[in-house]
Scaffold this motif. Structure first.
Motif, PDB file in Angstrom:
ATOM      1  N   ILE A   1       0.842  -1.191   0.000  1.00  0.00           N
ATOM      2  CA  ILE A   1       0.000   0.000   0.000  1.00  0.00           C
ATOM      3  C   ILE A   1       0.879   1.242   0.000  1.00  0.00           C
ATOM      4  O   ILE A   1       0.607   2.225  -0.664  1.00  0.00           O
ATOM      5  N   ASN A   2       1.961   1.190   0.773  1.00  0.00           N
ATOM      6  CA  ASN A   2       2.989   2.230   0.774  1.00  0.00           C
ATOM      7  C   ASN A   2       2.520   3.574   1.331  1.00  0.00           C
ATOM      8  O   ASN A   2       3.104   4.615   1.042  1.00  0.00           O
ATOM      9  N   ALA A   3       1.461   3.560   2.116  1.00  0.00           N
ATOM     10  CA  ALA A   3       0.985   4.788   2.746  1.00  0.00           C
ATOM     11  C   ALA A   3       0.073   4.398   3.902  1.00  0.00           C
ATOM     12  O   ALA A   3      -0.415   3.265   3.977  1.00  0.00           O
ATOM     13  N   SER A   4      -0.164   5.342   4.796  1.00  0.00           N
ATOM     14  CA  SER A   4      -1.088   5.078   5.898  1.00  0.00           C
ATOM     15  C   SER A   4      -2.240   6.069   5.931  1.00  0.00           C
ATOM     16  O   SER A   4      -3.102   5.990   6.809  1.00  0.00           O
ATOM     17  N   THR A   5      -2.272   6.989   4.972  1.00  0.00           N
ATOM     18  CA  THR A   5      -3.395   7.920   4.844  1.00  0.00           C
ATOM     19  C   THR A   5      -3.783   8.038   3.379  1.00  0.00           C
ATOM     20  O   THR A   5      -2.967   7.827   2.481  1.00  0.00           O
ATOM     21  N   SER A   6      -5.037   8.399   3.142  1.00  0.00           N
ATOM     22  CA  SER A   6      -5.513   8.531   1.766  1.00  0.00           C
ATOM     23  C   SER A   6      -4.827   9.679   1.046  1.00  0.00           C
ATOM     24  O   SER A   6      -4.589   9.608  -0.162  1.00  0.00           O
ATOM     25  N   GLN A   7      -4.487  10.737   1.770  1.00  0.00           N
ATOM     26  CA  GLN A   7      -3.834  11.879   1.140  1.00  0.00           C
ATOM     27  C   GLN A   7      -2.499  11.483   0.526  1.00  0.00           C
ATOM     28  O   GLN A   7      -2.203  11.805  -0.627  1.00  0.00           O
ATOM     29  N   THR A   8      -1.682  10.768   1.306  1.00  0.00           N
ATOM     30  CA  THR A   8      -0.384  10.334   0.788  1.00  0.00           C
ATOM     31  C   THR A   8      -0.553   9.274  -0.282  1.00  0.00           C
ATOM     32  O   THR A   8       0.124   9.299  -1.311  1.00  0.00           O
ATOM     33  N   TYR A   9      -1.479   8.339  -0.066  1.00  0.00           N
ATOM     34  CA  TYR A   9      -1.692   7.275  -1.048  1.00  0.00           C
ATOM     35  C   TYR A   9      -2.052   7.853  -2.410  1.00  0.00           C
ATOM     36  O   TYR A   9      -1.477   7.475  -3.442  1.00  0.00           O
ATOM     37  N   ASP A  10      -2.999   8.781  -2.437  1.00  0.00           N
ATOM     38  CA  ASP A  10      -3.419   9.358  -3.713  1.00  0.00           C
ATOM     39  C   ASP A  10      -2.304  10.174  -4.365  1.00  0.00           C
ATOM     40  O   ASP A  10      -2.247  10.286  -5.595  1.00  0.00           O
ATOM     41  N   ALA A  11      -1.410  10.731  -3.547  1.00  0.00           N
ATOM     42  CA  ALA A  11      -0.315  11.533  -4.089  1.00  0.00           C
ATOM     43  C   ALA A  11       0.774  10.674  -4.711  1.00  0.00           C
ATOM     44  O   ALA A  11       1.376  11.054  -5.716  1.00  0.00           O
ATOM     45  N   ILE A  12       1.045   9.487  -4.127  1.00  0.00           N
ATOM     46  CA  ILE A  12       2.167   8.681  -4.613  1.00  0.00           C
ATOM     47  C   ILE A  12       1.716   7.471  -5.416  1.00  0.00           C
ATOM     48  O   ILE A  12       2.521   6.872  -6.123  1.00  0.00           O
ATOM     49  N   ARG A  13       0.452   7.086  -5.313  1.00  0.00           N
ATOM     50  CA  ARG A  13      -0.088   5.960  -6.063  1.00  0.00           C
ATOM     51  C   ARG A  13      -1.155   6.469  -7.022  1.00  0.00           C
ATOM     52  O   ARG A  13      -2.349   6.199  -6.850  1.00  0.00           O
ATOM     53  N   CYS A  14      -0.734   7.235  -8.003  1.00  0.00           N
ATOM     54  CA  CYS A  14      -1.680   7.863  -8.917  1.00  0.00           C
ATOM     55  C   CYS A  14      -2.483   6.791  -9.663  1.00  0.00           C
ATOM     56  O   CYS A  14      -1.919   5.862 -10.231  1.00  0.00           O
ATOM     57  N   GLY A  15      -3.779   6.941  -9.641  1.00  0.00           N
ATOM     58  CA  GLY A  15      -4.660   5.987 -10.295  1.00  0.00           C
ATOM     59  C   GLY A  15      -6.082   6.495 -10.254  1.00  0.00           C
ATOM     60  O   GLY A  15      -6.356   7.579  -9.730  1.00  0.00           O
ATOM     61  N   GLN A  16      -7.011   5.698 -10.760  1.00  0.00           N
ATOM     62  CA  GLN A  16      -8.381   6.178 -10.895  1.00  0.00           C
ATOM     63  C   GLN A  16      -9.392   5.445 -10.048  1.00  0.00           C
ATOM     64  O   GLN A  16     -10.379   6.025  -9.623  1.00  0.00           O
ATOM     65  N   SER A  17      -9.182   4.163  -9.791  1.00  0.00           N
ATOM     66  CA  SER A  17     -10.257   3.393  -9.171  1.00  0.00           C
ATOM     67  C   SER A  17      -9.712   2.276  -8.296  1.00  0.00           C
ATOM     68  O   SER A  17      -8.527   1.963  -8.310  1.00  0.00           O
ATOM     69  N   CYS A  18     -10.646   1.698  -7.525  1.00  0.00           N
ATOM     70  CA  CYS A  18     -10.349   0.525  -6.709  1.00  0.00           C
ATOM     71  C   CYS A  18     -11.566  -0.391  -6.765  1.00  0.00           C
ATOM     72  O   CYS A  18     -12.708   0.076  -6.744  1.00  0.00           O
ATOM     73  N   VAL A  19     -11.316  -1.688  -6.858  1.00  0.00           N
ATOM     74  CA  VAL A  19     -12.391  -2.678  -6.902  1.00  0.00           C
ATOM     75  C   VAL A  19     -12.586  -3.244  -5.502  1.00  0.00           C
ATOM     76  O   VAL A  19     -11.610  -3.584  -4.815  1.00  0.00           O
ATOM     77  N   ASP A  20     -13.832  -3.345  -5.053  1.00  0.00           N
ATOM     78  CA  ASP A  20     -14.073  -3.901  -3.724  1.00  0.00           C
ATOM     79  C   ASP A  20     -14.125  -5.426  -3.777  1.00  0.00           C
ATOM     80  O   ASP A  20     -13.939  -6.041  -4.841  1.00  0.00           O
ATOM     81  N   LEU A  21     -14.369  -6.034  -2.647  1.00  0.00           N
ATOM     82  CA  LEU A  21     -14.340  -7.497  -2.553  1.00  0.00           C
ATOM     83  C   LEU A  21     -15.349  -8.167  -3.483  1.00  0.00           C
ATOM     84  O   LEU A  21     -15.141  -9.282  -3.951  1.00  0.00           O
ATOM     85  N   ASN A  22     -16.444  -7.461  -3.769  1.00  0.00           N
ATOM     86  CA  ASN A  22     -17.496  -8.031  -4.610  1.00  0.00           C
ATOM     87  C   ASN A  22     -17.287  -7.744  -6.091  1.00  0.00           C
ATOM     88  O   ASN A  22     -18.092  -8.165  -6.915  1.00  0.00           O
TER      89      ASN A  22
END
Length: 306
Positions: free
Chosen positions: A111-132
């Motif tokens: 995941i390489n982050a512990s907050t959404s702010q950092t994650y979105d800044a360093i893991r640029c992307g558009q979407s995430c698929v849930d378990l279903n």
């Protein structure tokens, strides 16, 4: 004997991570490995290596036949180590079930982050698929974190390594990351914190980058098979510039023992061939710290990365 054969199901990825060459664009065509080619590579790798790693420069779960690939591995005889590396953005409950049924020795995720702010800044992307399997275009980090928590709770999941690449834009969350995931570890699980790589001199604008001698030509030995069947001896060769053969023409064994590998080895060690002439990397000599069940965080650990 080859230690590990890396199989690139695809070089497409749903992220453009700051620490990865995907963020600047891979210099080769993108696509998916043909399923018949995958089966051939697996069958040959089974005879010459101890480990099969479903990763290289792409997210394997994006392959349209990812589940079929896992099921093919399930039909192979026991005795090999299977490693699956994923960013988990596309992983569903069905995929988790098939990964567990494949009985890999280890799953590597990041995941390489512990907050959404950092994650979105360093893991640029558009979407995430849930378990279903439903796609979400907001709250990517929250959905992903909950999926990984769910994964760690599964009673029959394989040993899992959770990786964190330390860089100038992520080091401030290292402590919270380690403290978030340490309580979820079981025996055999790891949190691996590691220094960033240059990937052959491509990713150089990073103060946390370190240099070390090449370790690809000693023991253990590796082979990488990209989605088109080209073979490289280096699992950091993101541009596949060290091609020593193709499994569409020759066997993995003959490629490993062939003259072209010997020639490229000489050029690589002499640093007279790209990307070796500008490479700073040696994955065997990376600066790392590993946390296991029972480990404790100390603020002194931040000194590892000064």
């Amino acid at each position: 004997m080859i230690n590990t054969v890396f199989i690139e199901l695809t070089n497409r990825c749903n992220c453009r991570c700051k620490s990865c060459p995907q963020s600047v664009g891979l210099s080769r065509p993108k696509g998916y490995m043909n399923f018949d080619l995958f089966k051939r590579v697996v069958d040959e790798a089974w005879t010459i290596s101890s480990t099969i790693n479903l990763s290289f420069f792409g997210e394997p779960s994006l392959h349209p036949e990812f589940l079929q690939c896992l099921r093919y591995l399930q039909r192979r005889p026991m005795g090999k180590t299977i490693i699956i590396f994923s960013n988990f953005l596309n992983v569903t409950q069905e995929m988790m079930n098939e990964i567990i049924n494949t009985t890999p020795r280890r799953v590597h995720l990041s995941i390489n982050a512990s907050t959404s702010q950092t994650y979105d800044a360093i893991r640029c992307g558009q979407s995430c698929v849930d378990l279903n399997g439903e796609t979400h275009f907001s709250n990517r980090f929250d959905i992903l974190r909950d999926k990984v928590i769910h994964w760690f709770k599964l009673p029959n999941r394989p040993i899992t390594r959770h990786e964190f690449t330390v860089a100038s834009y992520s080091v401030h969350e290292l402590k919270t990351f380690v403290e978030m995931w340490l309580p979820r570890l079981r025996m055999g699980d790891e949190i691996l914190t590691k220094s960033i790589l240059s990937y052959g001199g491509i990713m150089l604008n990073e103060p946390f980058l370190t240099s070390a001698p090449c370790g690809m030509w000693g023991a253990p030995a590796y082979l990488v098979v990209d989605w088109q069947g080209n073979v490289s001896p280096c699992f950091l060769d993101n541009g596949m510039r060290l091609i020593i053969g193709s499994v569409t023409q020759n066997s993995l064994r003959s490629i490993q023992e062939g003259q072209k590998r010997k020639n490229i080895r000489q050029q690589s060690l002499a640093r007279t061939i790209k990307p070796c002439d500008t490479c700073l990397d040696a994955s065997h000599n990376l600066k790392t710290r590993i946390y296991t069940k029972g480990s404790l965080w100390s603020d002194k650990h931040l000194g590892d990365w000064q």
